[in-house]
Design a protein around this motif. Sequence first.
Motif: not given
Length: 368
Positions: A1, A228, A230, A263, A267, A342, A346-348, A368
């Motif tokens: 993200m 986001v 993927a 994804i 996630n 999300l 998800c990794r931001r 993502w």
Amino acid sequence: MLVDTGAIQRNFLKLKTLTKGRCAAVVKGDGYGHGMRPSAAALHQAGADLFFCARFEDAATLREDLGVGPNIAVLDGIPQSLLHDAAKLGISPVINSLPQLEAAHDFANSSGERLRGFVHIDTAMNRLGLSAQDLGRARRLIPGIAIQAYMTHFASADDIDLELCRMQVQRLKDACRHLPPAPLSIANSCATYLGNEFHGDIIRPGKSTFGINPLPEGDSPVEQPATVLATVVQVRTVNKGDPVGYSSSWRAPTARRVALVAIGYANGYLRANSSRGQVAIDGQIADVIGRVSMDLIAIDVNELRPDLVHEGTKVEIVGPTISYRRLAQQAGTNEHEAVIALGRGCRRVYVSQASGGYGRSSACGNGW
């Protein structure tokens, strides 16, 4: 993200221009899925000096991050056992019930210190807040509180139910006539766009600060901060009648090209999107087919150019083509749940851009 903190700041500053009063920053739900801590830091930099969060632990974190300047309030209230810590940190409870009010009153008597707090009066939501029946007892206890504001929460501003909104405003004003004077905090995001009669002295626009459309229809007046993306991990051809995914819930009507995308519900891409969600590749829509699984979705890319879809292709889950609202509607939920899910899964990665929107080639970390 990928989260644009500049968009969060611009949304807040725009909302601030809509009211004659004060604009608070609401950062509950981990900043509506965008990350409470970096979002709050950006909002503080943009001039926010009043923050609302849901839990005392979040408030303590914000105090550590933001320092002694801004006022920080806890929407769910603060347990009696933590009132001393709250006073020490300068964190304000939102007092939602007689027991909470009595605890704050007892704290003032025992410590000799009036606790700074907001008093929530329920006017139709029947969720949190003092009821009309509580007000007689509350009048005797409230003088022990240094009241920052009286507040209420609209039940149907999202539905543009003006009659109910006006009734709630009047009920709040009636309730406050016999209470010590203090500002009123009324409007949420949707009510902010209904006009000044619904604002009070402090507005609390939460979702619109984070790009969720506050209007029931039409284009959003605020920017979406998050994108986001993927990654396609495989492209394959299935024959007519072949199933895709668990339980064979989707079968190919003809021979189709199918892409597998990294994804899934682990996630935060909701399982409710199974065979009803849509994603985008280079602005072109592709349908989700079959069940959303833990780490993968399948999409039908038969109508997209073969050179456009290959291993490593970035697929837009939400962004310029798939709006927060569209993401939510296809899963049969609201934007809050879809985006928060999300954000949790998800990794931001954070950026700050001067204007809204992302290029379609933007990627976020591992896809993502």
